[in-house]
Design an enzyme around this catalytic site. Structure first.
Site, mmCIF file in Angstrom:
data_model
loop_
_atom_site.group_PDB
_atom_site.id
_atom_site.type_symbol
_atom_site.label_atom_id
_atom_site.label_comp_id
_atom_site.label_asym_id
_atom_site.label_seq_id
_atom_site.Cartn_x
_atom_site.Cartn_y
_atom_site.Cartn_z
ATOM 1 N N ARG A 123 -34.673 -20.597 82.804
ATOM 2 C CA ARG A 123 -34.019 -21.756 82.191
ATOM 3 C C ARG A 123 -34.333 -23.013 82.987
ATOM 4 O O ARG A 123 -34.631 -22.954 84.153
ATOM 5 C CB ARG A 123 -32.501 -21.541 82.144
ATOM 6 C CG ARG A 123 -32.077 -20.552 81.061
ATOM 7 C CD ARG A 123 -30.579 -20.308 81.069
ATOM 8 N NE ARG A 123 -29.835 -21.551 81.028
ATOM 9 C CZ ARG A 123 -29.005 -21.952 81.985
ATOM 10 N NH1 ARG A 123 -28.808 -21.215 83.039
ATOM 11 N NH2 ARG A 123 -28.370 -23.093 81.862
ATOM 12 N N LYS A 187 -27.495 -13.709 91.780
ATOM 13 C CA LYS A 187 -28.003 -13.480 90.426
ATOM 14 C C LYS A 187 -28.749 -12.147 90.293
ATOM 15 O O LYS A 187 -29.634 -11.841 91.091
ATOM 16 C CB LYS A 187 -28.931 -14.635 90.069
ATOM 17 C CG LYS A 187 -29.408 -14.636 88.649
ATOM 18 C CD LYS A 187 -29.787 -16.036 88.239
ATOM 19 C CE LYS A 187 -30.550 -16.087 86.967
ATOM 20 N NZ LYS A 187 -30.735 -17.455 86.487
ATOM 21 N N ARG A 323 -22.303 -25.588 90.326
ATOM 22 C CA ARG A 323 -22.317 -25.193 91.730
ATOM 23 C C ARG A 323 -20.894 -25.049 92.202
ATOM 24 O O ARG A 323 -20.059 -25.869 91.869
ATOM 25 C CB ARG A 323 -23.000 -26.262 92.598
ATOM 26 C CG ARG A 323 -24.514 -26.254 92.483
ATOM 27 C CD ARG A 323 -25.097 -25.073 93.251
ATOM 28 N NE ARG A 323 -26.529 -24.997 93.076
ATOM 29 C CZ ARG A 323 -27.139 -24.314 92.100
ATOM 30 N NH1 ARG A 323 -26.427 -23.656 91.210
ATOM 31 N NH2 ARG A 323 -28.432 -24.300 92.003
HETATM 32 C C1 BTN Z 1 -32.993 -17.745 83.810
HETATM 33 O O1 BTN Z 1 -33.532 -18.718 84.338
HETATM 34 O O2 BTN Z 1 -31.918 -17.320 84.231
HETATM 35 C C2 BTN Z 1 -33.632 -17.063 82.640
HETATM 36 C C3 BTN Z 1 -34.603 -15.995 83.054
HETATM 37 C C4 BTN Z 1 -35.195 -15.272 81.869
HETATM 38 C C5 BTN Z 1 -36.306 -14.335 82.265
HETATM 39 C C6 BTN Z 1 -36.773 -13.486 81.117
HETATM 40 S S1 BTN Z 1 -37.820 -12.167 81.630
HETATM 41 C C7 BTN Z 1 -38.245 -11.812 79.991
HETATM 42 C C8 BTN Z 1 -38.371 -13.127 79.277
HETATM 43 N N1 BTN Z 1 -39.714 -13.665 79.404
HETATM 44 C C9 BTN Z 1 -39.732 -14.799 80.102
HETATM 45 O O3 BTN Z 1 -40.768 -15.448 80.371
HETATM 46 N N2 BTN Z 1 -38.507 -15.123 80.500
HETATM 47 C C10 BTN Z 1 -37.526 -14.176 80.010
#
Ligand code: BTN
Length: 326
Positions: A123, A187, A323
């Protein structure tokens, strides 16, 4: 034959964690011993450590549990996953699913998986790292006919599905708004929902899920700023990712179907039971603005409620991050 499919064959042969001689590997891959050695070097780049012992050969330090479409399909409820696309190494499963949506017929519930992503998307423009065969990198296609306003809260429901499955394995997983799954504030899983289609009509939703599973340590995480952990670190055990995928996919389909019929409000109360921030003093960053207040759960549409000196303020997704107050 591509470099990755060569690496794949070697990985598949060595995934048992047993010793394999250079001669045996060369014979099975129809390549010279020098070429075997070169391919073993490539494994290191993927974060797969191996040892070599004279007279015995080479073995991976950790046995691998590779993704297996047949094993996953066996456990899925009937309506799900007409197609299960499994990749060894790919840029991003979300990007791949977006490409498939343009290039071929994709069905509601189809999934794309990868052992490793080289450009995993997170994100807010962040990247998402996943050591080879140690995470779940899942993108699920969901066709949504309620238009863009009906999507509010969808990613929170996805987070809830993950938190429930993980809590059945080990208690203590929480949700950090909007959709991080955390354990002791670190996380474990993240969600990236991407959309295409008609905002007033049919939307094609790509639900991207990354979960840290069998990772005890990895240099790849040196670049990750947020505190992180994995299911293996939390429990001290490793997990069969195919079984986990089945549980997650089944729960997701159940919750997304309910969400599609009833919206987020029917999940609001249960979501709040997992709320990591509830009652904490927080800062909400919106662009260059920072709002200070006390987190007060979520609204019926999934917006974050913050008690500020002006009263309850509501925040939706996008640029908002949280945060804990230091
Ligand atoms: C975040 O930033 O918290 C979101 C992470 C999301 C990762 C997943 S892994 C499968 C899918 N493909 C990606 O490129 N991103 C999501």
């Amino acid at each position: 034959m591509s470099e990755s499919s060569n690496a794949d064959k070697l990985i598949a042969l060595m995934s048992d964690g047993e010793f394999h001689s250079g001669e045996e590997l060369g014979r099975l891959l129809s390549i010279s011993r020098a070429a075997v050695w070169k391919r073993l070097e490539r494994l290191k780049e993927l974060g797969l450590e191996y040892e070599s012992i004279r007279g015995k050969g080479y073995r991976l330090k950790n046995k691998l549990n590779l993704l297996d479409a047949a094993e996953i399909r066996k456990g899925l409820s009937a309506v799900e996953a007409n197609n299960i696309f499994i990749h060894s190494i790919i840029d991003s499963t979300n990007a791949e699913l977006m490409r498939l949506l343009v290039s071929q017929e994709i069905n509601h519930g189809d999934i794309v998986l990868a052992e490793m992503q080289e450009q995993g998307r997170g994100r807010r423009g962040r990247s998402w790292v996943s050591p080879y065969a140690a995470s779940i990198n899942l993108s699920l296609y969901w066709r949504f006919e309620q238009g863009i306003s009906g999507v509010d809260g969808l990613s929170l429901v996805v987070g809830l599905a993950l938190a429930e499955v993980l809590n059945n394995i080990h208690p203590g997983f929480k949700l950090k708004w909007p959709n991080d799954v955390v354990f002791d504030g670190k996380k474990v899983a993240g969600i990236l929902v991407e959309l295409t289609g008609d905002p007033n009509g049919i939307l094609h939703i790509v639900i991207g899920i990354g979960i840290n599973i069998n990772i005890f340590s990895s240099d790849l995480f040196n670049q990750v700023e947020q505190p992180w952990t994995s299911l293996a670190q939390i429990t001290g055990k490793t997990f069969n990712r195919n079984e986990l995928l089945v549980s997650i996919n089944n729960k997701l389909i159940q919750y997304l179907t309910e969400f599609q019929a009833k919206g987020f409000s029917s999940f609001q109360q249960v979501w709040q039971q997992f709320d990591y921030l509830k009652g904490s003093e927080v800062f909400v960053h919106i662009g260059s603005n920072i709002v200070y207040g006390v987190a007060d759960g979520v609204a019926a549409n999934g917006e974050l409620r913050i008690k500020t000196e002006k009263g309850i303020e509501l925040f939706n997704g996008g640029e908002v991050s949280l945060r804990k107050k230091l």
